[in-house]
Design a protein around this motif. Structure first.
Motif, PDB file in Angstrom:
ATOM      1  N   ARG A 182      17.428  59.900  -4.544  1.00  0.00           N
ATOM      2  CA  ARG A 182      18.271  58.987  -3.772  1.00  0.00           C
ATOM      3  C   ARG A 182      19.319  58.301  -4.652  1.00  0.00           C
ATOM      4  NH1 ARG A 182      15.575  55.287   0.792  1.00  0.00           N
ATOM      5  NH2 ARG A 182      17.485  54.653   1.836  1.00  0.00           N
ATOM      6  N   LYS A 183      18.933  57.967  -5.873  1.00  0.00           N
ATOM      7  CA  LYS A 183      19.862  57.249  -6.773  1.00  0.00           C
ATOM      8  C   LYS A 183      21.045  58.124  -7.205  1.00  0.00           C
ATOM      9  CE  LYS A 183      16.993  58.015 -10.943  1.00  0.00           C
ATOM     10  NZ  LYS A 183      17.757  59.027 -11.616  1.00  0.00           N
ATOM     11  N   ASP A 184      20.973  59.436  -6.946  1.00  0.00           N
ATOM     12  CA  ASP A 184      22.090  60.331  -7.275  1.00  0.00           C
ATOM     13  C   ASP A 184      23.160  60.361  -6.180  1.00  0.00           C
ATOM     14  OD1 ASP A 184      21.070  61.349  -9.801  1.00  0.00           O
ATOM     15  OD2 ASP A 184      19.534  62.364  -8.622  1.00  0.00           O
ATOM     16  N   VAL A 185      22.934  59.591  -5.113  1.00  0.00           N
ATOM     17  CA  VAL A 185      23.901  59.499  -4.012  1.00  0.00           C
ATOM     18  C   VAL A 185      24.509  58.100  -4.029  1.00  0.00           C
ATOM     19  CG1 VAL A 185      24.138  59.483  -1.495  1.00  0.00           C
ATOM     20  CG2 VAL A 185      22.672  61.193  -2.595  1.00  0.00           C
ATOM     21  N   LYS A 186      25.827  58.019  -4.100  1.00  0.00           N
ATOM     22  CA  LYS A 186      26.484  56.698  -4.215  1.00  0.00           C
ATOM     23  C   LYS A 186      26.459  55.938  -2.886  1.00  0.00           C
ATOM     24  CE  LYS A 186      29.595  57.976  -8.001  1.00  0.00           C
ATOM     25  NZ  LYS A 186      29.365  59.448  -8.008  1.00  0.00           N
ATOM     26  N   LEU A 187      26.833  56.618  -1.800  1.00  0.00           N
ATOM     27  CA  LEU A 187      26.863  55.960  -0.496  1.00  0.00           C
ATOM     28  C   LEU A 187      25.640  56.407   0.306  1.00  0.00           C
ATOM     29  CD1 LEU A 187      30.679  56.412   0.211  1.00  0.00           C
ATOM     30  CD2 LEU A 187      29.523  54.286  -0.407  1.00  0.00           C
ATOM     31  N   ASP A 188      24.597  55.636   0.183  1.00  0.00           N
ATOM     32  CA  ASP A 188      23.291  56.004   0.733  1.00  0.00           C
ATOM     33  C   ASP A 188      23.283  55.830   2.261  1.00  0.00           C
ATOM     34  OD1 ASP A 188      20.607  55.807   1.610  1.00  0.00           O
ATOM     35  OD2 ASP A 188      19.957  55.283  -0.408  1.00  0.00           O
ATOM     36  N   PRO A 189      23.076  56.933   3.028  1.00  0.00           N
ATOM     37  CA  PRO A 189      23.114  56.812   4.496  1.00  0.00           C
ATOM     38  C   PRO A 189      21.758  56.547   5.156  1.00  0.00           C
ATOM     39  CG  PRO A 189      23.068  59.123   3.895  1.00  0.00           C
ATOM     40  CD  PRO A 189      22.936  58.335   2.607  1.00  0.00           C
ATOM     41  N   TRP A 190      20.699  56.295   4.365  1.00  0.00           N
ATOM     42  CA  TRP A 190      19.357  56.333   4.942  1.00  0.00           C
ATOM     43  C   TRP A 190      18.719  54.984   5.239  1.00  0.00           C
ATOM     44  CZ3 TRP A 190      20.119  59.712   0.516  1.00  0.00           C
ATOM     45  CH2 TRP A 190      20.448  61.022   0.905  1.00  0.00           C
ATOM     46  N   GLY A 191      19.392  53.900   4.897  1.00  0.00           N
ATOM     47  CA  GLY A 191      18.834  52.579   5.217  1.00  0.00           C
ATOM     48  C   GLY A 191      17.455  52.374   4.640  1.00  0.00           C
ATOM     49  N   LYS A 192      16.478  52.068   5.521  1.00  0.00           N
ATOM     50  CA  LYS A 192      15.122  51.753   5.051  1.00  0.00           C
ATOM     51  C   LYS A 192      14.187  52.969   5.029  1.00  0.00           C
ATOM     52  CE  LYS A 192      15.266  46.883   6.260  1.00  0.00           C
ATOM     53  NZ  LYS A 192      14.808  45.823   7.150  1.00  0.00           N
ATOM     54  N   LYS A 193      14.716  54.149   5.334  1.00  0.00           N
ATOM     55  CA  LYS A 193      13.864  55.351   5.332  1.00  0.00           C
ATOM     56  C   LYS A 193      13.432  55.683   3.904  1.00  0.00           C
ATOM     57  CE  LYS A 193      15.910  57.640   9.356  1.00  0.00           C
ATOM     58  NZ  LYS A 193      16.919  58.597   9.767  1.00  0.00           N
ATOM     59  N   LYS A 194      12.218  56.218   3.768  1.00  0.00           N
ATOM     60  CA  LYS A 194      11.746  56.688   2.461  1.00  0.00           C
ATOM     61  C   LYS A 194      12.303  58.091   2.240  1.00  0.00           C
ATOM     62  CE  LYS A 194       7.599  56.915  -0.394  1.00  0.00           C
ATOM     63  NZ  LYS A 194       8.202  56.195  -1.510  1.00  0.00           N
ATOM     64  N   ILE A 195      12.965  58.262   1.110  1.00  0.00           N
ATOM     65  CA  ILE A 195      13.589  59.556   0.812  1.00  0.00           C
ATOM     66  C   ILE A 195      13.001  60.108  -0.483  1.00  0.00           C
ATOM     67  CG2 ILE A 195      15.785  60.715   0.227  1.00  0.00           C
ATOM     68  CD1 ILE A 195      15.638  59.898   3.161  1.00  0.00           C
ATOM     69  N   PHE A 196      12.397  61.286  -0.376  1.00  0.00           N
ATOM     70  CA  PHE A 196      11.816  61.926  -1.553  1.00  0.00           C
ATOM     71  C   PHE A 196      12.865  62.796  -2.252  1.00  0.00           C
ATOM     72  CE2 PHE A 196       8.220  61.061   1.239  1.00  0.00           C
ATOM     73  CZ  PHE A 196       7.333  60.445   0.358  1.00  0.00           C
ATOM     74  N   GLY A 197      12.758  62.870  -3.570  1.00  0.00           N
ATOM     75  CA  GLY A 197      13.661  63.718  -4.335  1.00  0.00           C
ATOM     76  C   GLY A 197      13.144  65.144  -4.433  1.00  0.00           C
ATOM     77  N   VAL A 198      14.020  66.050  -4.914  1.00  0.00           N
ATOM     78  CA  VAL A 198      13.637  67.460  -5.027  1.00  0.00           C
ATOM     79  C   VAL A 198      14.370  68.100  -6.204  1.00  0.00           C
ATOM     80  CG1 VAL A 198      15.412  68.170  -3.347  1.00  0.00           C
ATOM     81  CG2 VAL A 198      13.431  69.656  -3.776  1.00  0.00           C
ATOM     82  N   CYS A 199      13.674  68.995  -6.904  1.00  0.00           N
ATOM     83  CA  CYS A 199      14.276  69.723  -8.020  1.00  0.00           C
ATOM     84  C   CYS A 199      14.980  70.988  -7.523  1.00  0.00           C
ATOM     85  CB  CYS A 199      13.188  70.148  -9.024  1.00  0.00           C
ATOM     86  SG  CYS A 199      12.834  68.920 -10.287  1.00  0.00           S
ATOM     87  N   ILE A 200      16.149  71.239  -8.104  1.00  0.00           N
ATOM     88  CA  ILE A 200      16.881  72.472  -7.813  1.00  0.00           C
ATOM     89  C   ILE A 200      17.163  73.185  -9.141  1.00  0.00           C
ATOM     90  CG2 ILE A 200      19.063  73.436  -6.927  1.00  0.00           C
ATOM     91  CD1 ILE A 200      17.194  72.522  -4.685  1.00  0.00           C
TER      92      ILE A 200
END
Length: 212
Positions: free
Chosen positions: A106-124
């Motif tokens: 999530r911290k890799d996105v500057k304008l976070d569109p998710w509010g209070k939702k929990k967002i998990f990261g993923v490796c690519i």
């Protein structure tokens, strides 16, 4: 180096080794299913009593250990838990600090569109996209590498729009696997492998011709 990993995590997740200890992150590529799992199942059919993939990985990493009879080699698997129910190591963080795959969060996105939702990261992975897995950690406690230079993981999902799309797909549509193709990939899972991992774990034995 273990220190690269410990430096980005809270003390509760630190690995109990000196900072300069050598470690390897083990990934499985898309061809693992055909080249490792199926031959393992054919050979060890009667000995498979838990998850066939976990047992296959364990078998191969124990063979790696045997190659270093004069060294202490500690192995941690991605599925192992501590008594506290915390994972023994955070696989995606380890892959990122080792330069193996980029851990998009999530911290890799500057304008976070998710509010209070929990967002998990993923490796690519730069070559396999999301068509790979982090399987384990090999630690060499007696080998210190103070001069090892840290490689940066390849930032292959470099635009804001693509990162948002990746995290959206991974968090809300992971079942369809579209996040795995967020970049152009060199290799994907075979149809048989996709079917295997899409099958509930309890029914996978039957797919491999094993009785549970």
């Amino acid at each position: 180096k273990v220190g690269w990993y410990n430096a980005v995590l809270q003390p509760a997740f630190h690995l109990p080794y000196p900072d300069d200890t050598l470690a390897f992150v083990v990934l499985s590529t898309p061809s693992m299913f055909e080249k490792a799992l199926k031959p393992f199942v054919n050979k060890e059919r009667l000995k498979i009593i838990r998850d066939p993939v976990d047992q296959c990985i364990s078998h191969h990493l124990s063979r790696v250990k045997e190659k270093f009879p004069d060294q202490r080699v500690d192995v941690m698997f991605d599925y192992e838990m501590l008594p506290s129910r915390k994972p023994k190591f955070l696989a995606q963080t380890a892959a990122h600090v080792a330069g193996a795959a980029y851990y998009y969060q999530r911290k890799d996105v500057k304008l976070d569109p998710w509010g209070k939702k929990k967002i998990f990261g993923v490796c690519i992975h730069p070559k396999y996209g999301g068509w790979f897995a982090i399987r384990g950690l090999l630690l060499f406690p007696d080998i210190q590498v103070p001069f090892l230079e840290q490689p940066s993981p390849v930032d292959c999902v470099s635009t804001e729009e693509k990162r948002i799309e990746l995290l959206e797909q991974f968090n809300f549509h992971w079942q369809d696997g579209r996040y795995r193709d967020i970049i152009e990939v060199k290799e994907r899972y075979s149809e048989e492998q996709k079917a295997y991992f899409a099958t509930p774990p309890a029914e996978r034995f039957r797919l491999l011709g094993l009785s549970q």
